[in-house]
Motif scaffolding. Sequence first.
Motif, PDB file in Angstrom:
ATOM      1  N   ALA A  81     -12.145 -10.865  11.722  1.00 48.19           N
ATOM      2  CA  ALA A  81     -10.958 -11.669  12.027  1.00 48.19           C
ATOM      3  C   ALA A  81     -10.230 -12.008  10.736  1.00 48.19           C
ATOM      4  CB  ALA A  81     -11.366 -12.948  12.737  1.00 48.19           C
ATOM      5  N   THR A 137     -11.401  -4.737  16.015  1.00 53.22           N
ATOM      6  CA  THR A 137     -12.698  -4.164  16.384  1.00 53.22           C
ATOM      7  C   THR A 137     -12.792  -2.819  15.686  1.00 53.22           C
ATOM      8  OG1 THR A 137     -12.551  -5.245  18.512  1.00 53.22           O
ATOM      9  CG2 THR A 137     -14.194  -3.512  18.315  1.00 53.22           C
ATOM     10  N   THR A 138     -13.865  -2.633  14.925  1.00 51.89           N
ATOM     11  CA  THR A 138     -13.985  -1.426  14.102  1.00 51.89           C
ATOM     12  C   THR A 138     -15.302  -0.715  14.405  1.00 51.89           C
ATOM     13  OG1 THR A 138     -15.222  -2.390  12.266  1.00 51.89           O
ATOM     14  CG2 THR A 138     -12.847  -2.755  12.260  1.00 51.89           C
ATOM     15  N   VAL A 162      -7.796 -10.124  15.303  1.00 49.99           N
ATOM     16  CA  VAL A 162      -9.194  -9.687  15.380  1.00 49.99           C
ATOM     17  C   VAL A 162      -9.178  -8.166  15.500  1.00 49.99           C
ATOM     18  CG1 VAL A 162     -11.355  -9.852  16.672  1.00 49.99           C
ATOM     19  CG2 VAL A 162      -9.838 -11.845  16.532  1.00 49.99           C
ATOM     20  N   LYS A 214      -5.294  -0.893  21.845  1.00 56.95           N
ATOM     21  CA  LYS A 214      -6.541  -0.119  21.813  1.00 56.95           C
ATOM     22  C   LYS A 214      -6.166   1.338  21.592  1.00 56.95           C
ATOM     23  CE  LYS A 214     -10.853  -0.061  24.342  1.00 56.95           C
ATOM     24  NZ  LYS A 214     -11.560  -0.422  25.540  1.00 56.95           N
ATOM     25  N   GLU A 244     -16.610  -6.561  14.658  1.00 58.95           N
ATOM     26  CA  GLU A 244     -15.371  -7.339  14.820  1.00 58.95           C
ATOM     27  C   GLU A 244     -15.112  -8.147  13.562  1.00 58.95           C
ATOM     28  OE1 GLU A 244     -13.920  -8.731  19.078  1.00 58.95           O
ATOM     29  OE2 GLU A 244     -15.711  -9.750  18.388  1.00 58.95           O
TER      30      GLU A 244
END
Length: 359
Positions: free
Chosen positions: A321, A313-314, A311, A282, A319
């Motif tokens: 994948a 997260t943007t 995956v 993160k 999200e």
Amino acid sequence: MRADLALVGFGNVGRRFARLLDEQRERLHQQHDLDCRIVGIATRRHGLAYNAVGLDGPNAAAFVENGGIVSELSGSQTLPSGATSLDVVRGLSTSEAPLRVVVESTTLDIAAGQPAIDHVVAALSAGCDVITANKGPAAFAYQDLRHRARDAGLSFLFEGAVMDGVPVFNLTRETMPVVNVLSFRGVVNSTTNHILTALEDGEDFGPALARMQIAGIAEADPTLDVDGWDAAAKAAALANVLLDARITPHDVIREGVGPANATPAREAKARGMRLRLVVEGKRGQTPSVKLRTLPGGDLLAGLRGTANALVLTTDLLGEIAICQLGGGLTQTAYALLSDLVTVRRRRAAQPGEQLRRSP
Ligand SMILES: NC(=O)c1ccc[n+]([C@@H]2O[C@H](COP(=O)([O-])OP(=O)(O)OC[C@H]3O[C@@H](n4cnc5c(N)ncnc54)[C@H](OP(=O)(O)O)[C@@H]3O)[C@@H](O)[C@H]2O)c1
């Protein structure tokens, strides 16, 4: 456009790449105006070969697989005694081909990412683009190497560092402009995922690892896989590239996989869950490689054998994948091939090249 290549590292990946280049020669020429020649090969214990007019890649691969030493390849010029892989890179720099590319596929060194980082620096200093399947350079020195490449007007590409040829870095760089990646979560080590799947199915640790070694998928030193170092190197590369971190694999919180995981893997499966080795990162936080017991419905829980997934997260795409349902040497060699095409495309986009190509 002619591309002269020096292969630094000629193991499982380097040899598969040499053959893939030959197999795809026609498509590379027709679709990308790319005509490649392997002019140099460097290894650690199997010698060095150089020929300015080209070496026969598939023949060299077969020669080595039959116990031959690269320096005894027919067609290789005699190199000075004591010559090293850096001399092969210097040899490439004297080529007059418009594209000169060092293809780095040496063994992962988890202490410091060497000598791969030195190979990348030498290639860029000698005016050569560099592509690598080795995680070391991006995991230990991404920011420095990126700046060196940019200052030299050259490419430093490493698509094969994570999930073989399935686009991770290409995808985010080329097709997700403006998007900010906030975090990542994934299963990115095929050997340990294969082992965990085998354990939950009631098989033993040893034979499952041996299968990955025979397939050439496990690292040359398989403890790098089972102790979580390979995943930590990938987590560091992902954090450095996607999250603007400046870390090395030694900063990553790390766990591995061992025979003792057989019982928890079987118990998790009996409860409809799955034990998986998960990398997480993160923005602004230390990434980790940890064994997690995941609910059966989790995308990562469904990955069996050598399957991998990441995956992201943007901020703008939510999200997303990226999945690789089966990896292997061809896919890793393809990562190098796709990087080579990127180098060619970048050259085509440079003003001088546009001018040459316009009527
Ligand atoms: N195998 C895979 O599925 C896979 C997937 C993704 C990424 N990768 C990465 O790709 C790289 C290559 O993997 P591989 O399976 O091909 O490994 P490998 O079979 O062990 O081959 C490594 C090659 O690097 C050479 N080498 C090592 N140190 C060197 C040095 N100091 N100078 C010149 N050559 C040197 C070795 O020389 P010798 O032949 O003399 O030993 C060998 O030719 C690794 O970094 C690995 O992490 C592999």
